[in-house]
Design a protein around this motif. Structure first.
Motif, PDB file in Angstrom:
ATOM      1  N   PHE A   1       1.435   1.149  11.640  1.00  0.00           N
ATOM      2  CA  PHE A   1       1.454   2.441  11.127  1.00  0.00           C
ATOM      3  C   PHE A   1       0.147   3.458  11.394  1.00  0.00           C
ATOM      4  O   PHE A   1      -0.751   2.939  10.915  1.00  0.00           O
TER       5      PHE A   1
ATOM      6  N   LEU B   1      -4.478  14.281   2.896  1.00  0.00           N
ATOM      7  CA  LEU B   1      -4.466  13.481   1.474  1.00  0.00           C
ATOM      8  C   LEU B   1      -3.070  12.645   1.593  1.00  0.00           C
ATOM      9  O   LEU B   1      -3.357  11.530   0.996  1.00  0.00           O
ATOM     10  N   ALA B   2      -1.950  13.201   1.905  1.00  0.00           N
ATOM     11  CA  ALA B   2      -0.930  12.093   1.997  1.00  0.00           C
ATOM     12  C   ALA B   2      -1.102  10.954   2.904  1.00  0.00           C
ATOM     13  O   ALA B   2      -1.222   9.765   2.659  1.00  0.00           O
TER      14      ALA B   2
ATOM     15  N   ILE C   1       3.090   8.779  11.841  1.00  0.00           N
ATOM     16  CA  ILE C   1       3.732   9.565  11.040  1.00  0.00           C
ATOM     17  C   ILE C   1       2.947  11.032  10.786  1.00  0.00           C
ATOM     18  O   ILE C   1       1.638  10.523  10.657  1.00  0.00           O
ATOM     19  N   HIS C   2       3.280  12.101  11.120  1.00  0.00           N
ATOM     20  CA  HIS C   2       2.459  13.445  10.838  1.00  0.00           C
ATOM     21  C   HIS C   2       2.986  13.733   9.470  1.00  0.00           C
ATOM     22  O   HIS C   2       4.163  14.217   8.960  1.00  0.00           O
ATOM     23  N   ALA C   3       1.992  13.494   8.552  1.00  0.00           N
ATOM     24  CA  ALA C   3       2.012  13.433   7.383  1.00  0.00           C
ATOM     25  C   ALA C   3       1.938  15.230   6.646  1.00  0.00           C
ATOM     26  O   ALA C   3       1.592  15.747   7.620  1.00  0.00           O
ATOM     27  N   GLU C   4       2.231  15.299   5.569  1.00  0.00           N
ATOM     28  CA  GLU C   4       1.989  16.917   5.116  1.00  0.00           C
ATOM     29  C   GLU C   4       0.481  16.979   5.020  1.00  0.00           C
ATOM     30  O   GLU C   4       0.396  18.345   4.965  1.00  0.00           O
ATOM     31  N   SER C   5      -0.305  16.336   4.836  1.00  0.00           N
ATOM     32  CA  SER C   5      -1.830  16.629   4.812  1.00  0.00           C
ATOM     33  C   SER C   5      -2.501  15.168   5.000  1.00  0.00           C
ATOM     34  O   SER C   5      -1.962  14.205   4.955  1.00  0.00           O
TER      35      SER C   5
ATOM     36  N   ASN D   1      -3.484   8.047   1.392  1.00  0.00           N
ATOM     37  CA  ASN D   1      -2.740   7.328   0.504  1.00  0.00           C
ATOM     38  C   ASN D   1      -1.143   6.632   0.926  1.00  0.00           C
ATOM     39  O   ASN D   1      -1.238   5.429   0.769  1.00  0.00           O
ATOM     40  N   MET D   2      -0.609   7.210   2.069  1.00  0.00           N
ATOM     41  CA  MET D   2       0.205   6.431   2.654  1.00  0.00           C
ATOM     42  C   MET D   2      -0.045   5.465   3.511  1.00  0.00           C
ATOM     43  O   MET D   2       0.567   4.043   3.374  1.00  0.00           O
TER      44      MET D   2
ATOM     45  N   TYR E   1      -1.137   7.219  10.262  1.00  0.00           N
ATOM     46  CA  TYR E   1      -0.818   8.414   9.804  1.00  0.00           C
ATOM     47  C   TYR E   1      -1.989   9.521   9.858  1.00  0.00           C
ATOM     48  O   TYR E   1      -3.039   9.046   9.650  1.00  0.00           O
TER      49      TYR E   1
ATOM     50  N   TYR F   1       4.386   2.988  14.710  1.00  0.00           N
ATOM     51  CA  TYR F   1       4.980   4.197  13.977  1.00  0.00           C
ATOM     52  C   TYR F   1       3.733   5.190  13.801  1.00  0.00           C
ATOM     53  O   TYR F   1       2.856   5.030  12.589  1.00  0.00           O
TER      54      TYR F   1
ATOM     55  N   ILE G   1      -2.547   3.384   2.709  1.00  0.00           N
ATOM     56  CA  ILE G   1      -2.771   2.267   1.844  1.00  0.00           C
ATOM     57  C   ILE G   1      -1.917   1.733   1.376  1.00  0.00           C
ATOM     58  O   ILE G   1      -1.507   0.385   1.227  1.00  0.00           O
ATOM     59  N   GLY G   2      -0.759   2.574   1.142  1.00  0.00           N
ATOM     60  CA  GLY G   2       0.583   2.193   0.454  1.00  0.00           C
ATOM     61  C   GLY G   2       1.212   1.043   1.665  1.00  0.00           C
ATOM     62  O   GLY G   2       1.736  -0.114   1.179  1.00  0.00           O
ATOM     63  N   SER G   3       1.085   1.135   2.919  1.00  0.00           N
ATOM     64  CA  SER G   3       1.639   0.432   3.970  1.00  0.00           C
ATOM     65  C   SER G   3       0.829  -0.814   4.062  1.00  0.00           C
ATOM     66  O   SER G   3       1.323  -1.767   4.275  1.00  0.00           O
TER      67      SER G   3
END
Lengths: 559, 273
Positions: free
Chosen positions: A208, A242-243, A236-240, A246-247, A210, A234, A249-251
């Protein structure tokens, strides 16, 4: 004595296909056994303004551009005027008939022929491709094949236009102006620095990525996004940003290799997230591609003003790994290494680069066989599983949630608050000390781990010692073809490769960097107590052209 | 089955609405597990605030993340392993202040996770400041002359953002709340549950909610009706406001399955050269 470099400059408005024209020429040259190097100068706009691409062609490896071009093709008047001073001796500078009137600039009916051959949308930039092909002895058939591959639409019109231009040039210059002597085994494919980074991370297991679009890192996001279905990665074009952080790290928490990338401003937004990675001990690859700052800075240009920023990502005390690739092959292998190190050491690892490497292109083989994955050890964990169990090395065994990955009774907790071994939050004094000491023990492990990789690169030889980092090394390697000196490039910056650089303690050196403050020089003084004879700085957002760098080096050496 | 309550000392104020919420969550998880979901597949994320402490009291895997970022963290978890049931605990500030963008985007994407919003109308843990959900006139340390801003209406905000499951309940109605939470978790896509939660220290709304909360008999049929009911103050309607079946994000972007091995990746890269 190096072989002759043939330099092509194409200039025009944004939206006219200047960069693509240069890429197509580079592809044709590569097909004829040439090495190429392309750098694009573009502004922060989509249409209009002035863009130009510089392409160096030769039959040995090329690492940089030359200021004086042998062939200039200007699509508009602004380009003609801008590049009058950029003509090498005996250069050919072509322009459109309407923009002529300058000495030594040769008018061609570029627009007239375009109107003749195209009904609707046109590709005037193909004139550059045709001019180059005709001047370098490339057959019309080869040019046509190339154009057919590059453009799916308007094929008839494209070919008719290009052939018309080709014919004009061939008639005027029946003898080739450039002889394409093929090199022994040049790489077939052309890649940008960002592509190398993306592919290197992929080779090392990236699942992933991000990100949020920010020049000059955006193309990593774009490139990986295209690879979704074919390569199962994958983007991912995140909303910022900041997102994104954190995403990522979640993955990682769920057991998948992830990465983030941006430029200085985006990293500024991600600071708390990187600090989180340090606290929860998240493996995270961070790709920082610099441009001049501060703030929004100069978005589409290059700079090396983020050294201290890169070394100090995230508030608080935790180990960070920071390294900067000095060439395209290294961009690939270093991305792979840093991802492995991030997972082995459960820490954030920062790959620091800049627009000059990110955006430039050359033909290069992917050093796939140079990737040596570090096997993730199966370590014994305590029962019950404790995410942050205190260990000698500082590394606690990692487990991921999910019935497929862990035991039914495992409680795997990552905590942004200071925590106990179980991952539950604490503010007890002794617990704080115990966890802090555990994390601090990672510094030693990290230093040891990086030793299995090449941490310093050295090129050439000579009495003069020149230090640089990142893609400035490319500029210096091209200069080395004309001037002897030893180039020393620390690849790993944190941990600092003391063993490999011991011999330079107290030694006199010249330091080259793209910043107005000599941060890298100060860094070297702090680490090695070098004596800086001269700082060669360029901080106007542009890379050094080879001629200018040689001049500056000569001045510094003679001083 | 493991005990869902950890041994960590509980530091919520006595009478805090979080106790009811906590009980309802445990009931819902128990039911989920009994219906076949392995405990190891139930994962949570929490932000920072009084709400976030649930992370330490609940014996589940998860990330106690940064303030405002619980949804972003959870999204990363969910995409990496779509088999997991991801529950996010958020507070006024975490979900609708600091982290507003993530909340709206999670709904916009219809990502398969559940957000439980602990709506207590203030920032409790940092000593009672005004929150995005505080009523006008609310006096706190940062608004000593009284809050002048209007609050968001979480239900209509989330509906507008595109959430496919939107519901409201009350921490003192544990049975109702646990049912709603269970349905929210089971719903494929983004589920939003607003939990009205009295704060005994800074915003004691027990009387207000006890008097005015009323459970709806059915899901409102029309959007307009749902919005009117959501904004009603007398009564305050509890229940499901929307429950729609919409394409789920991870399926649309084709995430899932095993990661390619290093050898497979090398082979793909060799064929590029």
């Amino acid at each position: 004595m190096s072989s002759k470099i043939y330099s092509v400059l194409i200039g025009g408005k944004a939206g006219e296909g200047v960069k693509k024209a240069a890429q197509i020429i580079a592809n044709m040259a590569a097909k004829h056994g040439q090495y190429t190097f392309q750098s694009d100068d573009y502004q922060s706009l989509i249409k209009g303004g002035h863009n130009f691409s510089l392409l160096s062609i030769g039959n040995e490896r090329i690492y940089n551009t030359y200021e004086k071009a042998d062939l200039i093709i200007s699509f508009d008047l602004r380009s003609v005027q801008r590049h009058l001073e950029d003509m090498a001796e005996h250069a050919l500078h072509f322009c459109n008939e309407g923009d002529s009137g300058y000495p030594h600039v040769i008018p061609l009916p570029l627009v007239a022929l375009m109107k003749e051959h195209y009904e609707g949308a046109s590709n005037m930039m193909l004139s550059a491709v045709a001019i180059f092909a005709a001047l370098s002895g490339i057959t019309q058939a080869c040019m046509q094949e190339t154009i057919k591959t590059e453009f799916k639409r308007s094929q008839q019109e494209n070919l008719a236009y290009a052939c018309a231009i080709y014919a004009i040039i061939k008639e005027r210059y029946p003898q080739p102006q450039l002889i394409l002597t093929p090199a022994a085994n040049p790489p077939a494919k052309i890649h940008s620095g960002n592509e190398m980074i993306a592919l290197g991370a992929y080779a090392s297991g990236l699942d992933f990525y991000y990100g949020y679009p920010m020049t000059p890192a955006s193309s990593i996001l774009h490139y990986l996004a295209k690879m979704r279905d074919s390569h199962k990665v994958y983007a991912i074009h995140a909303e910022s940003e900041l997102a994104a952080v954190n995403m990522a790290i979640g993955s990682a928490f769920a057991g998948r290799r992830s990465a983030v990338g941006s430029s200085g401003g985006g990293f500024a937004l991600m600071q708390e997230g990187i600090s989180l990675a340090g606290m929860v001990e998240a493996p995270l690859l961070c790709i920082l591609s610099s441009r001049p700052g501060p703030a929004t800075g100069v978005s589409t240009y290059t700079g090396q003003e983020d050294l201290h920023f890169a070394l100090n990502q995230g508030h608080g005390e935790f180990a960070r790994i920071v390294a900067s690739p000095d060439c395209f092959e290294r961009a690939f292998t270093l991305a792979a290494e840093l991802l492995d190190l991030a997972w082995q050491c459960q820490s954030p690892a920062i790959l620091l680069t800049e627009k000059f490497l990110s955006g430039s292109m050359l033909n290069v083989d992917l050093p796939v066989e140079d990737i040596h994955p570090f096997p993730q050890e199966e370590t014994e964990s305590t029962t019950p599983y404790q995410r942050y169990s205190i260990t000698e090395s500082g590394i606690s065994p990692l487990r991921y949630p999910g019935a497929d990955n862990c035991d039914e009774d495992d409680v795997i907790k990552w905590n942004s608050n200071e925590h106990l071994e179980s991952g539950v939050r604490t503010d007890e004094a002794s617990a704080i000390v115990a966890m802090r000491d555990k994390r601090n023990r990672k510094y030693e492990l990290i230093a040891g781990a990086t030793k299995r990789y090449q941490r310093v690169a050295k090129y050439g030889q000579g009495e003069t010692i020149v230090f640089a980092y990142g893609s400035t090394a490319l500029e210096l390697r091209e200069a080395q073809k004309h001037l002897p000196f030893l180039l020393v490039v620390p690849i790993y910056l944190e941990p600092f490769p003391f063993e490999e650089l011991e011999e330079y303690k107290n030694v006199e050196v010249i330091v080259v960097e793209h910043a107005s403050q000599p941060s890298f020089a100060s860094f070297l003084i702090q680490k090695l107590n070098v004596k800086v004879k001269a700082n060669i700085l360029r901080y106007d957002g542009r890379h050094f052209h080879t001629e200018e760098l040689i001049q500056k080096l000569r001045e510094a050496i003679d001083a | 089955m493991r005990k869902l309550i950890s041994s960590k000392e509980n530091t919520w104020c006595i009478g805090c609405g979080n106790f009811g919420l906590f009980a309802a969550v445990r009931k819902a998880i128990q039911a989920l597990h009994e219906a076949g979901t392995p405990m190891a597949d139930i994962v949570m994320s929490a932000g920072i605030g009084c709400h976030g402490k649930i992370f330490d009291y609940l014996e589940l895997c998860g990330i106690y993340g940064l303030h405002g970022r619980a949804l972003a963290t959870a999204s990363g978890i969910q995409l990496a392993n779509p088999k997991l049931k991801v529950i996010v605990f958020g507070g006024d500030g975490d979900s609708l202040g600091e982290g507003l963008e993530h909340t709206l985007f999670a709904a916009k994407r219809n990502i398969d996770l559940t957000l439980i919003l602990h709506n207590n109308g203030n920032y409790g843990l940092t000593t009672g400041q005004t929150s995005p959900l505080s009523t006008p006139g609310f006096r706190g340390p940062t608004t000593p002359m009284g809050n002048v801003e209007r609050p968001f209406t979480p239900i209509t905000l989330m509906m507008e953002a595109g959430a496919s499951f939107v519901a409201r309940s009350y921490s003192a109605k544990i049975e109702h709340l646990s049912q709603i939470i269970l349905q929210a978790i089971k719903h494929p896509g983004f589920s939003f549950v607003e939990v009205l939660q009295p704060c005994v220290s800074y915003n004691n709304t027990y009387q207000l909610y006890n008097e005015h909360c009323q459970i709806m008999d059915a899901i409102p049929q029309e959007e307009e009706e749902a919005r009117k009911l959501a904004k009603s103050k007398e009564p305050i309607y509890l229940g499901i406001y929307r429950q729609e079946s919409l394409p789920v994000y991870h399926k649309q972007i084709k995430v899932g399955g095993e990661s390619l091995t290093l050898d497979q990746r090398k082979a793909l890269l060799r064929s590029r050269s």
